[in-house]
Design an enzyme around this catalytic site. Sequence first.
Site, short mmCIF file in Angstrom:
data_model
loop_
_atom_site.label_atom_id
_atom_site.label_comp_id
_atom_site.label_asym_id
_atom_site.label_seq_id
_atom_site.Cartn_x
_atom_site.Cartn_y
_atom_site.Cartn_z
CG ASP A 216 -1.75 1.18 1.39
OD1 ASP A 216 -1.59 2.11 0.57
OD2 ASP A 216 -2.58 1.21 2.31
CG PHE A 217 1.97 2.67 -3.77
CD1 PHE A 217 2.81 1.58 -3.63
CD2 PHE A 217 1.28 2.83 -4.96
CE1 PHE A 217 2.94 0.65 -4.65
CE2 PHE A 217 1.41 1.91 -5.98
CZ PHE A 217 2.24 0.82 -5.83
CG ASP B 276 -3.50 16.00 -20.78
OD1 ASP B 276 -2.85 15.35 -19.93
OD2 ASP B 276 -4.00 15.48 -21.80
CE LYS C 285 1.11 15.32 -19.17
NZ LYS C 285 0.03 14.48 -19.66
CG HIS D 223 5.14 10.28 -23.91
ND1 HIS D 223 4.16 10.99 -23.26
CD2 HIS D 223 4.66 10.05 -25.15
CE1 HIS D 223 3.14 11.15 -24.10
NE2 HIS D 223 3.41 10.59 -25.24
CE LYS E 151 5.40 11.33 -28.97
NZ LYS E 151 4.54 10.22 -29.32
CG HIS F 212 3.32 16.21 -24.26
ND1 HIS F 212 4.24 15.58 -23.45
CD2 HIS F 212 2.14 15.58 -24.03
CE1 HIS F 212 3.63 14.61 -22.78
NE2 HIS F 212 2.36 14.59 -23.11
#
Length: 493
Positions: free
Chosen positions: A96-97, A237, A150, A180, A184, A242
């Site tokens: 359990d974190f 988001d 993120k 991420h 790429k 990004h």
Amino acid sequence: MIETMASPEEKDMDLLIFGARGDLSARKLFPALYHLDNCELLPAGVRIHALAREDISLETFLNDIKDRVRKYVDDSRWSEEQWASYSSRFMYHRIDFGNAEGFSELAQLLSADRPAMFYLATPPSLFGPICEHLGAAGCLSGDRRLLLEKPIGHDLESCKAVNDTVGEYFPEDSIYRVDHYLGKETVQNLLVMRFGNRFINTQWDQSCVDHVQITVAEPIGIEGRWSYYDGVGQLRDMVQNHLMQLLCLVAMEPPNSMTAEGIRDEKVKIVRALRPINENNVRDHAVRGQYAAGWLRGESVPGYLEEEDCPAQDSQTETYVALKAFIDNWRWAGVPFYLRTGKRMPEKLTEIVITYKALPHNIFAGAGSEDVPNRLVIRLQPNEGIEMQMVSKQHSLRNKMGLVTKNLNLDFLDHSELDRIPDAYERLLLDAINADQSLFVGREEIEESWRWCDELIDAWQARAPSLQSYQAGSWGPTKGELLIEKDGRSWHV
Ligand code: BG6
């Protein structure tokens, strides 16, 4: 970025994945590790500890995860033998974190002379507690690295709070903040293209470039993520991370070398030089939209407020953002950067387009393509590649100086030995194993990016520009088109 890896056998490491039963682990992390193993790039000494709160056996965990991972591994790379060998690296731990208990067991698994990497694929609210428990249980002596997904914060203040908390347990050079997009292939190639080719680099400033466009469009909606997405919106988001990273890589000065510090220092200067979008200019420089019902690839799709699980019928959350940004420095003075990102757009498209200035004097007037400016199109997805639109002579005896626009095309798959473009997470996991931070986001960058986004969000709140509706399956609201068209330009797609 430069391959510094020792041969795979030489690296022993414990890789602990917190949130091992979650979506990110199944869709990205475990398939990426499988591919690395399959390519013999995952050192034999890497043990994978899957951590989650369910009380299940290793066998059940592996059975569950196998079907999910299978979907993301190419047929040509999949085999039962490979899976058996890969899965033999795994251990499963129920934990359990949010609770200190259980972390002392982890401490017993780790040894100070064996490096360990903690990948927190968990909600950010758990970053602090997990680090505290790791510290209190004595898990942090030796070479320890922390990978964070993120979102890191919701605004500047909360981002600083996360950074402060994790910073109490891990020094900055052990913290790997994942964006991420940086993993790429084409994004890395952007740096190589800019700084490895003299002729491109010398044509990369306000004297040659008319404007830059960055588009990140997705046909998907919010895919059952309403509870997360509605509190966040497209600016937080996608833009804060990004698009900001793409902007920095396009605009930054060459670093002295490809070290993490060198690259981060240059990126942060760009974010600091971004002209604020505030109450004074928000109406001219920013558009926010939300998709309404529409059609995508011949199928009808619901609007944002009709998505499954949507509780708030009056949500004002944006699913589309278009911005006109300026970088107030010597290189980019006066060059607009148009950024656009949205959900439920007609196709998956991520591209950076550099449009060059018109010729100072056209000696081919009337010959055909004289009005088409040179354009460099850097496509991240789909069909990763780089295309230079140039004017060329038409082969013809009849038409002596007929001009046509031609594309110089650098298609990465066609020109490489690869039969697939590796997923971004393969690159990032490999780099973290090799302690290479150059493709991870530094603290200063992320905080400066929040500072800029916070000002824009405040301006939106103060001036309350209306949320523009757009039909699902379209390229966004009319105001998004007008943002660029009123300057006499248009979106590339
Ligand atoms: C994630 C966002 O970071 O990136 C998602 O949270 C988005 O909303 C995704 O769909 C897009 O990533 P990619 O690699 O598919 O372009």
